[in-house]
Design an enzyme around this catalytic site. Sequence first.
Site, PDB file in Angstrom:
ATOM      1  CB  SER A 157      44.731  94.178  40.216  1.00  0.00           C
ATOM      2  OG  SER A 157      44.153  92.917  40.484  1.00  0.00           O
ATOM      3  CE1 TYR A 170      49.432  91.949  38.839  1.00  0.00           C
ATOM      4  CE2 TYR A 170      47.811  90.387  39.678  1.00  0.00           C
ATOM      5  CZ  TYR A 170      48.161  91.384  38.796  1.00  0.00           C
ATOM      6  OH  TYR A 170      47.259  91.815  37.849  1.00  0.00           O
TER       7      TYR A 170
HETATM    8  P1  NDP Z   1      48.303  90.853  28.976  1.00  0.00           P
HETATM    9  O1  NDP Z   1      49.336  89.891  29.411  1.00  0.00           O
HETATM   10  O2  NDP Z   1      47.168  90.399  28.149  1.00  0.00           O
HETATM   11  O3  NDP Z   1      48.999  92.116  28.258  1.00  0.00           O
HETATM   12  C1  NDP Z   1      50.090  92.730  28.864  1.00  0.00           C
HETATM   13  C2  NDP Z   1      50.536  93.912  28.023  1.00  0.00           C
HETATM   14  O4  NDP Z   1      51.674  94.498  28.675  1.00  0.00           O
HETATM   15  C3  NDP Z   1      50.996  93.487  26.631  1.00  0.00           C
HETATM   16  O5  NDP Z   1      50.764  94.538  25.732  1.00  0.00           O
HETATM   17  C4  NDP Z   1      52.494  93.277  26.843  1.00  0.00           C
HETATM   18  O6  NDP Z   1      53.191  93.387  25.593  1.00  0.00           O
HETATM   19  C5  NDP Z   1      52.802  94.421  27.808  1.00  0.00           C
HETATM   20  N1  NDP Z   1      54.007  94.185  28.602  1.00  0.00           N
HETATM   21  C6  NDP Z   1      54.288  93.132  29.395  1.00  0.00           C
HETATM   22  N2  NDP Z   1      55.508  93.281  29.919  1.00  0.00           N
HETATM   23  C7  NDP Z   1      56.018  94.448  29.452  1.00  0.00           C
HETATM   24  C8  NDP Z   1      57.239  95.138  29.609  1.00  0.00           C
HETATM   25  N3  NDP Z   1      58.229  94.685  30.379  1.00  0.00           N
HETATM   26  N4  NDP Z   1      57.399  96.307  28.950  1.00  0.00           N
HETATM   27  C9  NDP Z   1      56.432  96.801  28.155  1.00  0.00           C
HETATM   28  N5  NDP Z   1      55.255  96.204  27.974  1.00  0.00           N
HETATM   29  C10 NDP Z   1      55.053  95.033  28.613  1.00  0.00           C
HETATM   30  O7  NDP Z   1      47.767  91.495  30.354  1.00  0.00           O
HETATM   31  P2  NDP Z   1      46.385  92.166  30.716  1.00  0.00           P
HETATM   32  O8  NDP Z   1      45.857  92.915  29.573  1.00  0.00           O
HETATM   33  O9  NDP Z   1      45.545  91.148  31.385  1.00  0.00           O
HETATM   34  O10 NDP Z   1      46.879  93.149  31.885  1.00  0.00           O
HETATM   35  C11 NDP Z   1      47.034  94.538  31.683  1.00  0.00           C
HETATM   36  C12 NDP Z   1      47.078  95.177  33.068  1.00  0.00           C
HETATM   37  O11 NDP Z   1      45.881  94.875  33.773  1.00  0.00           O
HETATM   38  C13 NDP Z   1      48.224  94.671  33.944  1.00  0.00           C
HETATM   39  O12 NDP Z   1      48.755  95.744  34.683  1.00  0.00           O
HETATM   40  C14 NDP Z   1      47.544  93.682  34.869  1.00  0.00           C
HETATM   41  O13 NDP Z   1      48.212  93.551  36.093  1.00  0.00           O
HETATM   42  C15 NDP Z   1      46.192  94.350  35.046  1.00  0.00           C
HETATM   43  N6  NDP Z   1      45.135  93.450  35.460  1.00  0.00           N
HETATM   44  C16 NDP Z   1      44.816  92.338  34.724  1.00  0.00           C
HETATM   45  C17 NDP Z   1      43.819  91.489  35.168  1.00  0.00           C
HETATM   46  C18 NDP Z   1      43.437  90.242  34.440  1.00  0.00           C
HETATM   47  O14 NDP Z   1      42.758  89.393  35.053  1.00  0.00           O
HETATM   48  N7  NDP Z   1      43.795  90.067  33.165  1.00  0.00           N
HETATM   49  C19 NDP Z   1      43.069  91.767  36.421  1.00  0.00           C
HETATM   50  C20 NDP Z   1      43.495  92.955  37.084  1.00  0.00           C
HETATM   51  C21 NDP Z   1      44.479  93.766  36.621  1.00  0.00           C
HETATM   52  P3  NDP Z   1      54.637  92.692  25.344  1.00  0.00           P
HETATM   53  O15 NDP Z   1      54.576  91.340  25.966  1.00  0.00           O
HETATM   54  O16 NDP Z   1      54.805  92.703  23.877  1.00  0.00           O
HETATM   55  O17 NDP Z   1      55.628  93.597  26.027  1.00  0.00           O
END
Ligand code: NDP
Length: 273
Positions: A157, A170
């Site tokens: 990020s 984070y």
């Molecule tokens: P979302 O919350 O939209 O999606 C998160 C995904 O991770 C889902 O598929 C969720 O599925 C899965 N997930 C969450 N917790 C777990 C767990 N314990 N085990 C397995 N799977 C898990 O997040 P984003 O798409 O926004 O984020 C994806 C990545 O990008 C992250 O690493 C985030 O830090 C990074 N990021 C996001 C930004 C943003 O502004 N959105 C900016 C910069 C980086 P489920 O809940 O079913 O497990």
Amino acid sequence: MNDFKQKNLGSLFVTQPLKGQHALITGGSRGIGAAISNALAALGANVSLLARDNKTLKKQSDYLATEFGTNVFYTSTDITNEKEIESSFAKSVNANGPIDILVNNAGIGKSMPFHKMDLEFWKTTLDLNLTGTFLCTKQVYDTMRERAYGRIINISSTVGLRGYPYIAAYTASKHAVIGLTRTLALEAVKKGITVNAICPGYTETDLVSEAIDSIAKNSGRDKTNIKTEIENMSPMGRLVTPEEVAESAAWLCLPSSASITGQAIVIAGGSVM
Ligand code: NDP
């Protein structure tokens, strides 16, 4: 195709440059991970998706199979649980063969002022964002070394590159992911394995809408105003789209990206430079 194109612009002219490769994406059921799975499937990869919720996994898997004719496997996995990770990677390899591309994307980004943060909050974030990345990488690394090929992409990020208030856990986790990326890139480079981080700015996903909900709840402020404020934190005045992040991840997987390693690629409309 003329000689120049074939020799110098190779993978830009191949219709499905990842055909036959196996890409595993953690958190691939929605948000950035789902967009990355779409991009890799469009380039011909077989895809495995790991996340916790079976319903969203099935929905995204059905989409990939229908839209791209992808060989897709999914299994519910908590990326903080070592045993579940081991078992799910073994099942994915069984379904789609050895893993060529690993995208460590599953992550959480909750906020908490440091003076209110307890050890449990800290560990929950680090266990998923950092240790989850370590554990999943361990699952693929030996085989990638043996096969002398691999692409590892860690979704960090902009918070991995600079400090922001109220998100110490984070920010620490995403800085550490970049440290891991840079070190492993150097260890892996002679084995044909590249390791890169992608650093998106605020991206239009559930993670951001949940953050807006939480700020609105705690402050009593209007959600639309909060969203506008977040959009205006970027010089381009809008959120990044998941597809913009996904296309960079796909580019790192192309055969012609073999010399790109150890990088932290920012996709944030000029927010960090
Ligand atoms: P979302 O919350 O939209 O999606 C998160 C995904 O991770 C889902 O598929 C969720 O599925 C899965 N997930 C969450 N917790 C777990 C767990 N314990 N085990 C397995 N799977 C898990 O997040 P984003 O798409 O926004 O984020 C994806 C990545 O990008 C992250 O690493 C985030 O830090 C990074 N990021 C996001 C930004 C943003 O502004 N959105 C900016 C910069 C980086 P489920 O809940 O079913 O497990």
